[in-house]
Design an enzyme around this catalytic site. Structure first.
Site, mmCIF file in Angstrom:
data_model
loop_
_atom_site.group_PDB
_atom_site.id
_atom_site.type_symbol
_atom_site.label_atom_id
_atom_site.label_comp_id
_atom_site.label_asym_id
_atom_site.label_seq_id
_atom_site.Cartn_x
_atom_site.Cartn_y
_atom_site.Cartn_z
ATOM 1 C CD GLN A 17 -2.945 1.241 2.274
ATOM 2 O OE1 GLN A 17 -3.526 2.281 2.531
ATOM 3 N NE2 GLN A 17 -3.258 0.128 2.921
ATOM 4 C CG PHE A 97 11.727 -3.964 -2.949
ATOM 5 C CD1 PHE A 97 10.622 -4.725 -3.292
ATOM 6 C CD2 PHE A 97 12.487 -3.397 -3.967
ATOM 7 C CE1 PHE A 97 10.258 -4.902 -4.616
ATOM 8 C CE2 PHE A 97 12.126 -3.572 -5.282
ATOM 9 C CZ PHE A 97 11.010 -4.327 -5.617
ATOM 10 C CD GLU A 140 -1.540 1.619 8.443
ATOM 11 O OE1 GLU A 140 -1.458 1.905 7.236
ATOM 12 O OE2 GLU A 140 -1.470 2.483 9.339
ATOM 13 C CG ASP A 169 0.353 0.604 4.792
ATOM 14 O OD1 ASP A 169 1.537 0.503 5.141
ATOM 15 O OD2 ASP A 169 -0.433 -0.343 4.813
ATOM 16 N N GLY A 249 -7.972 22.806 21.376
ATOM 17 C CA GLY A 249 -8.514 23.450 22.568
ATOM 18 C C GLY A 249 -10.036 23.362 22.627
HETATM 19 N N1 COA Z 1 11.827 -9.658 -9.788
HETATM 20 C C1 COA Z 1 12.578 -10.406 -8.947
HETATM 21 N N2 COA Z 1 12.598 -10.265 -7.633
HETATM 22 C C2 COA Z 1 11.797 -9.323 -7.126
HETATM 23 C C3 COA Z 1 10.989 -8.503 -7.931
HETATM 24 C C4 COA Z 1 11.013 -8.706 -9.316
HETATM 25 N N3 COA Z 1 10.284 -7.990 -10.165
HETATM 26 N N4 COA Z 1 10.306 -7.655 -7.147
HETATM 27 C C5 COA Z 1 10.678 -7.930 -5.889
HETATM 28 N N5 COA Z 1 11.573 -8.920 -5.870
HETATM 29 C C6 COA Z 1 12.250 -9.525 -4.720
HETATM 30 C C7 COA Z 1 13.155 -8.557 -4.001
HETATM 31 O O1 COA Z 1 14.369 -8.423 -4.644
HETATM 32 C C8 COA Z 1 13.228 -9.203 -2.643
HETATM 33 O O2 COA Z 1 14.122 -10.284 -2.691
HETATM 34 P P1 COA Z 1 15.256 -10.581 -1.551
HETATM 35 O O3 COA Z 1 14.596 -10.423 -0.226
HETATM 36 O O4 COA Z 1 15.675 -12.000 -1.863
HETATM 37 O O5 COA Z 1 16.342 -9.630 -1.731
HETATM 38 C C9 COA Z 1 11.818 -9.760 -2.499
HETATM 39 O O6 COA Z 1 11.270 -9.899 -3.780
HETATM 40 C C10 COA Z 1 10.867 -8.775 -1.825
HETATM 41 O O7 COA Z 1 11.199 -8.680 -0.550
HETATM 42 P P2 COA Z 1 10.402 -7.752 0.462
HETATM 43 O O8 COA Z 1 10.109 -6.420 -0.080
HETATM 44 O O9 COA Z 1 11.208 -7.753 1.705
HETATM 45 O O10 COA Z 1 9.005 -8.501 0.581
HETATM 46 P P3 COA Z 1 8.322 -9.174 1.861
HETATM 47 O O11 COA Z 1 7.019 -9.704 1.348
HETATM 48 O O12 COA Z 1 9.192 -10.128 2.555
HETATM 49 O O13 COA Z 1 8.033 -7.953 2.842
HETATM 50 C C11 COA Z 1 7.199 -5.779 3.385
HETATM 51 C C12 COA Z 1 6.994 -7.063 2.577
HETATM 52 C C13 COA Z 1 6.107 -4.817 2.970
HETATM 53 C C14 COA Z 1 7.078 -6.089 4.873
HETATM 54 C C15 COA Z 1 8.599 -5.180 3.072
HETATM 55 O O14 COA Z 1 8.655 -4.984 1.686
HETATM 56 C C16 COA Z 1 8.861 -3.864 3.777
HETATM 57 O O15 COA Z 1 9.162 -3.816 4.974
HETATM 58 N N6 COA Z 1 8.850 -2.758 3.022
HETATM 59 C C17 COA Z 1 9.203 -1.444 3.532
HETATM 60 C C18 COA Z 1 8.091 -0.834 4.356
HETATM 61 C C19 COA Z 1 6.784 -0.899 3.646
HETATM 62 O O16 COA Z 1 6.603 -0.312 2.597
HETATM 63 N N7 COA Z 1 5.843 -1.621 4.243
HETATM 64 C C20 COA Z 1 4.546 -1.895 3.652
HETATM 65 C C21 COA Z 1 3.666 -0.827 3.696
HETATM 66 S S1 COA Z 1 2.184 -1.220 2.836
#
Ligand code: COA
Length: 416
Positions: A17, A97, A140, A169, A249
């Protein structure tokens, strides 16, 4: 109609999000937003909480309108090559990410800056760089706890509470959009791109700044006069949860209206604005309160504010929330009905202003979404359907100079 961000090309490497809310906003205002998604699966929200089998979930469609979708495996060398071409031609890359993912993919800030020194690289993370929690993945509710919203939301005798509003988010996405637009303006002057980083914790805290105000007031005087705990309860050394008390206030509370026994949203929010005391008394049929020393000033009212709210509830008992607001508005009293999502979805004013919009979608039929809350005199942002996974892959690759054969080859190695 031309839009202010026409010609700005954005690589949208976002998911869930926070990031998508940011890039959607920029797309509404004319930017060419290319969402890069993993082949085969795409943004996880395409599948989350689906209400129609085999069609993108509303979670996805409501945060990814007006974008293009390019599937690309950016961990494969062939995918990296495509991404590099795209980077050379783009103005902005937005990502959210987990910590370090972009670096692990081989696209550190230094590398991106080398590929395109004019490009703005915008990131959302849970915590800011260098923070002792900067390795954490964040969603979130985690951000609401880390940013001070949870400890100050809810009732004093209940646990810390999460707000339904996406403070961690979408709010962070809005902060990031401001950062990106600022960096784009900065680039006009310097010709250089820069890194823009926003953390979810910081963005939540920014919206909780009045609670940081209250912490300092509490430390100085030992009490907070607008909180329900005052003057009969105890204050500790941290800002307590204040239920539905007004944050400024102006004391206020959520008050019952006709039908509250069976309708859990038959309430209004009523504010006792200091200088509106006289009209309030007139509206309530209590002219004797106007000059009564026990009621005349905010200080005098505060010790028995809940008794006053009870009296107002007596006045509201035979009025629906809409009838009550229709009376109170004539007296210039700040108030509103507590509206449900059903009422908002069908609100004719929100439909007319483009805040609630119905969007046609090739797989879903049509769906409701929230359009731009920002209104312009010279532009009406139109909301178009979110893209299907990979819908624009061929188009984007062709625009980068890839032939049909090249695209076929990329598909063969599952890079797109
Ligand atoms: N092709 C290949 N690999 C891809 C890709 C693509 N097009 N798009 C994403 N990926 C990979 C990334 O390189 C990463 O790989 P790695 O961990 O092996 O290096 C993986 O997919 C994505 O990891 P991540 O973003 O950590 O996903 P997650 O599902 O484990 O975590 C979150 C999700 C949201 C918790 C995390 O992304 C996060 O903390 N983000 C920052 C804060 C945030 O925005 N939170 C969400 C608010 S809605």
């Amino acid at each position: 109609m031309t839009k202010p961000l026409d010609g700005i090309k954005i690589i949208d490497f976002t998911h869930v999000q926070a990031g998508p809310a940011c890039t959607q906003l920029l797309a509404w205002f004319g930017a060419d937003v290319i969402k890069v998604e993993r082949p085969g699966s795409g943004d996880v929200t395409r599948n989350q909480l689906r209400d129609i089998p085999d069609a993108d979930a509303l979670y996805f469609t409501m945060l990814n309108s007006n974008k293009k979708s390019l599937t690309l495996d950016t961990k494969k060398p062939e995918g990296k090559e495509v991404l590099e071409k795209l980077i050379r031609e783009s103005d902005v890359l937005v990502e959210n990410f987990g910590p370090g993912a972009l670096d692990r993919m081989g696209f550190s800030w230094e590398r991106l800056n080398e590929l395109n020194p004019k490009m703005i690289v915008a990131s959302v993370k849970g915590f800011s760089d260098g923070h002792h929690y900067d390795d954490l993945k964040v969603y979130e509710n985690v951000a609401q706890c880390a940013g001070g919203a949870a400890s100050t939301t809810g009732f004093w005798d209940g646990p810390p509470t999460i707000s339904a509003a996406a403070l961690g988010d979408s709010n962070t996405g809005m902060h990031l959009a401001i950062g990106i637009l600022t960096a784009l303006l900065g680039r006009e002057k310097t010709g250089k791109g820069q890194k823009v980083a926003v953390s979810m914790q910081d963005s939540v805290l920014n919206l909780c700044r009045v609670k940081l105000r209250d912490q300092q007031r509490l430390e100085r005087v030992g009490y907070l006069e607008e909180y329900p705990q005052y003057p009969h309860g105890e204050f500790g050394d941290v800002v307590p949860r204040g239920g539905n008390a007004g944050g400024g206030g102006q004391p206020g509370w959520v008050l019952k209206c006709k039908g509250w026994e069976t309708d859990s949203n038959a309430y209004i929010y009523f504010t006792i604005q200091g200088h509106a005391w006289e009209p309030i008394c007139k509206a309530l049929g209590k002219p004797e309160w106007i000059d009564d020393p026990a009621y005349k000033t905010a200080e005098a009212r505060q010790p028995h504010i809940f008794e006053i709210f009870k009296t107002i509830e007596g006045w509201l008992a035979d009025k629906t929330k809409f009838e009550a607001v229709d009376i109170l508005r004539k007296f210039d009293i700040p108030c509103a009905p507590v509206l449900t999502m059903k009422e908002l979805a069908n609100d004719p004013s929100l439909r007319a202003s483009g805040t609630i919009v119905e969007v046609p979608h090739s797989k879903r039929g049509s769906y409701l979404t929230v359009g731009s809350p920002i209104k312009f005199s010279d532009m009406k942002p139109e909301v178009t359907a979110s893209p299907l996974l990979g819908e624009h892959t061929d188009e984007v690759l062709a625009s980068l100079g890839y032939s049909k054969q090249d695209i076929f080859n990329l598909r063969e190695v599952k890079a797109v």
